[in-house]
Write a protein that holds these residues in place. Structure first.
Motif, PDB file in Angstrom:
ATOM      1  N   LEU A  57       0.421   7.861  -7.112  1.00  0.00           N
ATOM      2  CA  LEU A  57      -0.121   6.911  -6.150  1.00  0.00           C
ATOM      3  C   LEU A  57       0.508   5.535  -6.295  1.00  0.00           C
ATOM      4  N   ALA A  58       0.715   5.079  -7.550  1.00  0.00           N
ATOM      5  CA  ALA A  58       1.270   3.735  -7.734  1.00  0.00           C
ATOM      6  C   ALA A  58       2.658   3.637  -7.123  1.00  0.00           C
TER       7      ALA A  58
ATOM      8  N   ILE B 188       4.967   2.072   0.150  1.00  0.00           N
ATOM      9  CA  ILE B 188       4.283   1.869   1.433  1.00  0.00           C
ATOM     10  C   ILE B 188       3.957   0.403   1.654  1.00  0.00           C
ATOM     11  N   ASN B 189       3.506  -0.278   0.591  1.00  0.00           N
ATOM     12  CA  ASN B 189       3.142  -1.684   0.715  1.00  0.00           C
ATOM     13  C   ASN B 189       4.357  -2.544   1.079  1.00  0.00           C
TER      14      ASN B 189
ATOM     15  N   VAL C 251       7.611  -5.259   5.420  1.00  0.00           N
ATOM     16  CA  VAL C 251       8.861  -5.385   6.181  1.00  0.00           C
ATOM     17  C   VAL C 251       8.625  -5.086   7.654  1.00  0.00           C
ATOM     18  N   GLY C 252       7.847  -4.026   7.917  1.00  0.00           N
ATOM     19  CA  GLY C 252       7.583  -3.670   9.307  1.00  0.00           C
ATOM     20  C   GLY C 252       6.835  -4.747  10.057  1.00  0.00           C
TER      21      GLY C 252
ATOM     22  N   ILE D 272       7.386   4.753   5.376  1.00  0.00           N
ATOM     23  CA  ILE D 272       5.955   4.852   5.039  1.00  0.00           C
ATOM     24  C   ILE D 272       5.454   6.272   5.269  1.00  0.00           C
ATOM     25  N   LYS D 273       5.846   6.880   6.365  1.00  0.00           N
ATOM     26  CA  LYS D 273       5.408   8.244   6.654  1.00  0.00           C
ATOM     27  C   LYS D 273       5.915   9.227   5.594  1.00  0.00           C
ATOM     28  N   ALA D 274       7.196   9.104   5.230  1.00  0.00           N
ATOM     29  CA  ALA D 274       7.755  10.015   4.234  1.00  0.00           C
ATOM     30  C   ALA D 274       7.097   9.831   2.872  1.00  0.00           C
TER      31      ALA D 274
END
Length: 413
Positions: free
Chosen positions: A215-216, A222-223, A228-229, A247-249
């Protein structure tokens, strides 16, 4: 003052000192042993009446004699709840029975069972005093008090006393052996329970490390990509789309690994659906790090030999956690990973050039990530060193002994 007393006379603090209240844990539960007590009662009464026919000169059984036989057997109902009182009560019944001159017989069974219950419960002094008191009373009656007590016969032969003494010692020895055996079984059960708790704790820590590492790393990617997005959503939609794809991957991969850990929890005996990750998946880590804006350079020294599964997983997780910490806590956009094969061990070194960002204090102080890396290395007999470098930046240096890893993997399998 208590230390000056002999060991056998000292009070044990874990034993109740009152004579009549039941033993701890016996007050609320535990059924009375009706069946065994009824069996002893029949054995004592019928057996003694049968044995009395061949003992001429002894006092015939009368209501008092039968009452003593029944009382000694009935007291055994409470041998689990009141072991000390039962031992003394059965001894008193036997002593009065012999002093009255009644025939010999299975009356000894009640004394033996009362002493056995007291010894097994831990009241050895009471049991020895009860049996020794009956033996002493029999000795006095047979060789001194016979003049005033029925059946007023001459002194008993000393050979008979040897038989009685041997019987007394056999009862006490059997009771002591039973007590020692029960204590050994209790100790073995306690050791097995402690081992099971230890294994459960180790498994819980292993699962916690797996979930943290998965998770980390994924949430850190993702964070970063979400930031960036958001920053490029209006000015560079194409780059924002790339961030959302990353993020999806990352989320899909994290869900897959978390599902694998949860499947292991639901069915511990089943084989995992996918093999555990190893150093062969380092290119995936590099690709994820690049999507998060971190360039990773991987170098190897020495001849790479196949690693045991435990060491391969630990090495992968250590590199993964080190890169995750760089993404989260370092201002550097480059990282260097060195894998060095030395005789009997694998060395892993992960460096970044810093500087540290705000919120990196938990990394220096040893957060959950560093604690997990240390636990993984320690489980294989290895070590982890992590801290700032003299020339700036941060370094994680791990050493995993492959021989210990191989032994650990064999034991786990």
């Amino acid at each position: 003052m208590d230390n000056a007393r002999p060991p056998w006379a000292r009070r044990r603090p874990d034993r109740p000192q009152a004579w009549w209240p039941p033993e701890p844990g016996r007050r609320a539960g535990g059924r009375l042993p009706w069946r065994s007590t009824l069996l002893v009662l029949v054995l004592v009464t019928v057996g003694t009446n049968a044995a009395a026919h061949g003992q001429h000169g002894r006092v015939p059984l009368d209501p008092l004699g039968h009452a003593l036989l029944v009382a000694g057997a009935v007291l055994l109902l409470f041998r689990h709840r009141y072991p000390r009182a039962t031992a003394l009560g059965t001894a008193a019944c036997c002593a009065v029975y012999f002093a009255a001159g009644y025939p010999y017989g299975p009356v000894f069974v009640t004394l033996a069972l009362g002493a056995y219950a007291a010894i097994v419960a831990g009241h050895r002094v009471v049991a020895w005093c009860a049996v020794g008191g009956v033996w002493l009373a029999h000795l006095l009656v047979a060789h001194w008090l016979y003049r005033w007590l029925p059946p007023h016969l001459g002194p008993a032969p000393w050979g008979q006393e040897l038989v009685v003494t041997a019987w007394v010692m056999a009862v006490l020895a059997a009771s002591e052996l039973a007590r020692v055996r029960r204590e050994q079984l209790a100790r073995m059960r306690a050791e097995r329970a402690a081992a099971e708790r230890r294994r459960a704790d180790e498994e819980r820590l292993r699962i916690a490390r797996e979930l943290h590492d998965v998770l980390a790393h994924s949430i850190s990617v993702i964070n970063v990509q979400a930031g960036v997005g958001l920053a490029l959503l209006d000015s560079d939609p194409q780059q924002a789309r790339t961030a959302l794809t990353t993020i999806k991957a990352a989320s899909k991969e994290a869900l897959g690994e978390v599902r694998q850990v949860l499947d292991t929890l639901r069915a511990p005996g089943d084989a995992p659906r996918a093999p555990a990750p190893g150093l062969d998946r380092l290119p995936e880590l590099v690709e994820q790090a690049q999507r998060a804006g971190l360039a990773v350079d991987i170098a190897t020294e020495g001849t790479r030999a196949p690693l045991p599964p435990g060491a391969d997983l630990a090495a992968f997780r250590i590199v993964q956690e080190a890169l995750t910490n760089i993404v989260r806590h370092s201002g550097s956009r480059t990282a260097r990973v060195l894998l060095r094969d030395v005789p009997g061990a694998l060395e892993i070194r992960v460096d970044d050039d810093g500087p540290a960002t705000a919120g990196s204090g938990e990394l220096v102080g040893g957060g959950n990530g560093l604690a997990g890396m240390r636990e993984r290395a320690a489980a294989l007999g290895g070590t982890i060193e992590a801290g700032p470098r003299p020339d700036g930046g941060f370094r994680v240096h791990a050493r995993l002994p492959l021989t210990a890893a191989a032994r650990t993997t064999e034991e786990e399998s």
